[in-house]
Motif scaffolding. Structure first.
Motif, short mmCIF file in Angstrom:
data_model
loop_
_atom_site.label_atom_id
_atom_site.label_comp_id
_atom_site.label_asym_id
_atom_site.label_seq_id
_atom_site.Cartn_x
_atom_site.Cartn_y
_atom_site.Cartn_z
N ALA A 36 0.83 -1.21 0.00
CA ALA A 36 0.00 0.00 0.00
C ALA A 36 0.87 1.26 0.00
CB ALA A 36 -0.92 -0.01 1.22
N ALA A 37 1.98 1.23 0.73
CA ALA A 37 2.88 2.38 0.74
C ALA A 37 3.49 2.62 -0.64
CB ALA A 37 3.98 2.18 1.78
N PHE A 38 3.89 1.55 -1.31
CA PHE A 38 4.40 1.70 -2.67
C PHE A 38 3.33 2.28 -3.60
CE2 PHE A 38 7.83 -1.48 -1.81
CZ PHE A 38 8.89 -0.64 -2.13
N ALA A 39 2.12 1.80 -3.46
CA ALA A 39 1.03 2.28 -4.31
C ALA A 39 0.75 3.76 -4.05
CB ALA A 39 -0.22 1.44 -4.08
N VAL A 40 0.70 4.14 -2.79
CA VAL A 40 0.45 5.55 -2.46
C VAL A 40 1.60 6.42 -2.95
CG1 VAL A 40 0.26 7.18 -0.54
CG2 VAL A 40 -1.07 5.09 -0.52
N ARG A 41 2.80 5.93 -2.82
CA ARG A 41 3.98 6.70 -3.24
C ARG A 41 3.96 6.98 -4.73
NH1 ARG A 41 8.11 9.65 -3.87
NH2 ARG A 41 10.23 8.94 -3.59
N HIS A 42 3.54 6.00 -5.52
CA HIS A 42 3.60 6.15 -6.97
C HIS A 42 2.29 6.63 -7.59
CE1 HIS A 42 7.65 4.71 -7.27
NE2 HIS A 42 7.34 3.69 -6.49
N MET A 43 1.17 6.46 -6.91
CA MET A 43 -0.11 6.86 -7.47
C MET A 43 -0.56 8.24 -7.01
SD MET A 43 -1.09 4.27 -9.26
CE MET A 43 -0.79 2.54 -9.44
N HIS A 44 -0.04 8.69 -5.88
CA HIS A 44 -0.47 9.96 -5.30
C HIS A 44 0.70 10.94 -5.33
CE1 HIS A 44 -2.72 12.71 -2.84
NE2 HIS A 44 -1.81 12.68 -1.89
N PRO A 45 0.85 11.70 -6.40
CA PRO A 45 2.00 12.61 -6.50
C PRO A 45 1.91 13.75 -5.47
CG PRO A 45 0.52 12.97 -8.34
CD PRO A 45 -0.01 11.80 -7.58
N SER A 46 3.00 13.96 -4.79
CA SER A 46 3.08 15.02 -3.80
C SER A 46 4.54 15.40 -3.63
CB SER A 46 2.49 14.53 -2.48
OG SER A 46 2.74 15.46 -1.45
N GLN A 47 4.78 16.54 -3.05
CA GLN A 47 6.16 16.97 -2.84
C GLN A 47 6.78 16.31 -1.62
OE1 GLN A 47 8.03 18.80 -4.80
NE2 GLN A 47 6.36 19.06 -6.26
N THR A 48 5.98 16.09 -0.59
CA THR A 48 6.54 15.58 0.66
C THR A 48 6.32 14.08 0.87
OG1 THR A 48 4.51 16.17 1.82
CG2 THR A 48 6.30 17.81 1.80
N PHE A 49 5.31 13.51 0.25
CA PHE A 49 4.99 12.08 0.38
C PHE A 49 4.81 11.67 1.85
CE2 PHE A 49 7.53 12.23 -3.58
CZ PHE A 49 6.56 11.80 -4.45
N THR A 50 4.19 12.51 2.66
CA THR A 50 4.07 12.21 4.09
C THR A 50 3.23 10.96 4.36
OG1 THR A 50 2.26 13.79 4.24
CG2 THR A 50 4.45 14.56 4.88
N VAL A 51 2.17 10.77 3.60
CA VAL A 51 1.33 9.59 3.83
C VAL A 51 2.12 8.33 3.51
CG1 VAL A 51 -0.75 8.39 3.07
CG2 VAL A 51 -0.79 10.86 3.36
#
Length: 94
Positions: A36-51
């Motif tokens: 899930a962390a890999f999916a959030v990291r690559h599917m949800h673009p953000s500058q900080t990637f806090t989630v």
């Protein structure tokens, strides 16, 4: 037909036995969190990637817990870890 239902019951019985063990559930939780962390990291673009970072840290924590369980079985490390846990409980109680 009878063989199919028998193998289905066997399959469900084995899965139930697998999920009744706490450490198997911890392993599964660790893998699910990591994916899930890999999916959030690559599917949800953000500058900080806090989630994603929080999910990676939770996954790592669960993996460390699993790793410590191996030491509990070890003859010399097991009692040491139990003593450290008791000391931490005493410190937190104050």
């Amino acid at each position: 037909m009878e063989n199919q239902s028998r193998s289905d019951r066997n399959y469900y019985r084995r899965m139930k036995r697998y999920f009744n063990d706490f450490w198997n559930v911890v392993d599964l939780l660790s893998y699910v969190l990591l994916i899930a962390a890999f999916a959030v990291r690559h599917m949800h673009p953000s500058q900080t990637f806090t989630v994603a970072r929080r999910m990676f840290s939770l996954s790592l924590l669960v993996m460390y817990l699993r790793f410590l369980e191996v030491f509990l079985i070890h003859r010399k490390m097991g009692p040491t870890l139990i003593m450290i846990k008791e000391m931490l409980d005493d410190v937190n109680a104050r």
